[in-house]
Design a protein around this motif. Structure first.
Motif: not given
Length: 266
Positions: A155-157, A207-211
């Motif tokens: 789920f890190s993506w 989201s700042q870290h949206d992948k």
């Protein structure tokens, strides 16, 4: 009728998840909004969670989703709720505003703001890859997701803090994604951009870290929708409810309060 849950009482807020997800993704947010005096309605998209299968009967995705949600609001007896959505849900929320079915909207990394075919290919390929990986992981998911490393792999993506996801939630999310594959194919096949303008108070929170929907799309959204309030959600991934429930709830409540001030002044 779309599968849904209703919590609390007061001015209604509808929460719409993204492609491949389910209504339970909002569970960390719900009590915070209820405590602020709102009825909160979480809903599964067609072909997701416990909702009926995606069945557009040849209609374009945009038209089909509009009709599904307009009918849903009529069935549960609400008019012009505040509408919040993540990813595809964010695009649906923005469309609701354009169709007169929202009092205010919050789009959390909303879909519909890619610039060209290459951008869209990235998203489509990412989902195809991760759904394929989910199929491989499914047999061992109950064991794998008991570990922090396993949840990060899975789920890190979607999350900047995937290791915090409860194991049972991770397993259920994975199986839901697999079950939603037919709907995901249809939705990607009929994807569309959002152009505005917005007729109601709106917040676009990237989201700042949206992948998944990369943060540059947030900058593009600022150009497309200069009338909206734009902000960056620090420290979170594409599904920010998984990472910082209080930040997301605060963003929603600020928008609702802004809309209510405008209504009261009118």
């Amino acid at each position: 009728m779309l599968a849904h849950e209703r919590h609390g009482s007061g001015t209604p807020i509808v929460l719409i998840h993204g492609i491949g997800h389910r209504r339970q993704g909002w569970d960390p947010i719900v009590p915070l909004l209820v405590a602020a005096g709102h009825e909160v309605i979480t809903v599964d998209l067609p072909g997701h969670g416990e909702s009926p299968a995606y069945d557009a009967q040849g209609k374009p995705v945009r038209q089909y989703l509009h009709e599904v949600f307009e009918e849903f609001y009529a069935q549960i007896g609400i008019e012009q709720p505040h509408v919040v959505g993540n990813s595809l849900g964010g695009l649906i929320a923005l469309e609701a505003a354009m169709n007169g079915n929202a009092r205010s909207v919050v789009g959390l990394s909303p879909a519909g703001f890619w610039k060209g075919d290459l951008d869209f290919l990235y998203v489509r390929t990412l989902f195809r890859t991760m759904i394929g990986a989910a199929g491989l992981l499914a047999p061992v998911a109950p064991v794998l997701f008991r570990t922090k490393l396993g949840k990060v792999v899975g789920f890190s993506w979607l999350s900047s803090h995937a290791s915090r996801i409860p194991a049972d939630v991770a397993v259920a999310d994975l199986h839901n994604m697999l079950a939603a594959r037919p709907a995901v194919r249809e939705l990607f096949g009929g994807a569309f951009r959002f152009e505005g303008p917005l007729p109601v108070p709106a917040t676009i929170a990237w989201s700042q870290h949206d992948k998944v929907l990369l943060p540059y799309q947030g900058r593009h959204a600022r150009k497309v929708l200069p009338e909206a309030f734009h902000t960056v959600l620090r420290g979170v991934g594409h599904v920010p409810m998984l990472d910082d429930a209080e930040l997301v709830a605060r963003t929603i409540l600020d928008t609702v309060a802004r809309a209510e001030r405008i209504d009261n002044a009118a």
